[in-house]
Design a protein around this motif. Structure first.
Motif, mmCIF file in Angstrom:
data_model
loop_
_atom_site.group_PDB
_atom_site.id
_atom_site.type_symbol
_atom_site.label_atom_id
_atom_site.label_comp_id
_atom_site.label_asym_id
_atom_site.label_seq_id
_atom_site.Cartn_x
_atom_site.Cartn_y
_atom_site.Cartn_z
ATOM 1 N N THR A 34 53.298 33.308 39.764
ATOM 2 C CA THR A 34 51.791 33.797 40.237
ATOM 3 C C THR A 34 51.232 32.786 41.265
ATOM 4 O O THR A 34 51.538 31.852 41.543
ATOM 5 N N THR A 35 50.876 33.817 42.027
ATOM 6 C CA THR A 35 50.212 33.192 43.308
ATOM 7 C C THR A 35 48.657 33.466 43.276
ATOM 8 O O THR A 35 47.927 34.370 42.906
ATOM 9 N N TRP A 36 47.768 32.319 42.936
ATOM 10 C CA TRP A 36 46.267 32.275 42.846
ATOM 11 C C TRP A 36 45.649 32.603 44.289
ATOM 12 O O TRP A 36 45.820 31.685 44.986
ATOM 13 N N THR A 37 44.604 33.757 44.348
ATOM 14 C CA THR A 37 44.355 33.884 45.545
ATOM 15 C C THR A 37 42.833 33.765 45.870
ATOM 16 O O THR A 37 42.304 34.092 46.925
ATOM 17 N N SER A 42 41.301 35.344 41.022
ATOM 18 C CA SER A 42 42.245 36.513 41.516
ATOM 19 C C SER A 42 43.664 36.019 41.679
ATOM 20 O O SER A 42 43.689 34.939 41.886
ATOM 21 N N PHE A 43 44.568 36.680 41.402
ATOM 22 C CA PHE A 43 45.762 36.273 41.381
ATOM 23 C C PHE A 43 46.783 37.538 41.850
ATOM 24 O O PHE A 43 46.190 38.654 41.556
ATOM 25 N N GLU A 44 47.962 37.173 42.136
ATOM 26 C CA GLU A 44 49.007 38.164 42.377
ATOM 27 C C GLU A 44 50.206 37.740 41.858
ATOM 28 O O GLU A 44 50.475 36.601 41.545
ATOM 29 N N SER A 45 51.188 38.668 40.887
ATOM 30 C CA SER A 45 51.982 38.400 40.293
ATOM 31 C C SER A 45 53.101 39.632 40.415
ATOM 32 O O SER A 45 52.689 40.566 40.817
ATOM 33 N N GLY A 49 51.647 42.863 39.599
ATOM 34 C CA GLY A 49 50.570 43.151 40.121
ATOM 35 C C GLY A 49 49.448 42.358 40.484
ATOM 36 O O GLY A 49 49.548 41.177 39.920
ATOM 37 N N ASN A 50 48.564 42.821 40.962
ATOM 38 C CA ASN A 50 47.248 41.996 41.178
ATOM 39 C C ASN A 50 46.301 42.174 40.174
ATOM 40 O O ASN A 50 46.256 42.925 39.461
ATOM 41 N N ASN A 76 43.801 44.166 35.128
ATOM 42 C CA ASN A 76 44.659 44.310 36.107
ATOM 43 C C ASN A 76 44.254 45.276 37.316
ATOM 44 O O ASN A 76 43.409 46.159 36.937
ATOM 45 N N ARG A 77 44.465 45.043 38.675
ATOM 46 C CA ARG A 77 44.028 45.835 39.662
ATOM 47 C C ARG A 77 45.127 46.902 40.127
ATOM 48 O O ARG A 77 46.036 46.448 39.970
#
Length: 142
Positions: A80-83, A107-110, A113-114, A141-142
């Motif tokens: 996970t990348t926390w954005t 918000s995050f990316e995994s 998905g985002n 989920n986005r």
């Protein structure tokens, strides 16, 4: 253990605008405990961002720690990348308080998905240290 090396001039992931080593770094490395519930929440967000699994476990209230936490957190921090972090509201949680709440959005990316994590986290102060107790969360989920 940190996944990323953080230089002294790198901005803190908690988006305070301060260098990591002067913001959440001291709480994560154990040299200065978080002074408020919000400071602990921000430092935990930063810890998720840099992979500081030991800090995430140590800053969780003892009654909510589980044996499988380390493995799950290791996996989560690696994929996970926390954005982004936005503090919505805080209730109590100051130096003289014994409890506090922080409502935030992260918000995050995994690989899936985002997404956006909305949470109202509850914290407790014991012997001058704040701990994450639990939270009500919504995952979008986005």
């Amino acid at each position: 253990m940190l996944q990323d090396q953080t230089s002294s001039d790198q901005l803190c992931p908690c988006q305070s605008g301060k260098p990591f080593n002067y913001c959440c770094g001291p709480a994560i490395n154990g040299s200065r405990p978080a002074k408020t519930a919000e400071a602990l929440m921000r430092s935990r967000y930063a810890a998720f961002s840099v992979g500081a699994v030991d800090y995430l476990i140590d800053s969780t209230a003892a009654e909510h720690r589980r044996e499988e936490d380390r493995e799950l957190l290791m996996e989560q921090t690696q994929i996970t990348t926390w954005t982004g972090l936005k503090i919505i509201d805080t209730q109590a949680g100051q130096t003289g308080d014994s409890e506090g709440q922080v409502r935030f959005e992260a918000s995050f990316e995994s690989p899936d998905g985002n997404g956006l994590l909305k949470e109202t986290s509850r914290f407790r102060q014991e012997n001058g240290r704040w701990y994450y107790v639990d939270g009500d969360l919504e995952l979008i989920n986005r």
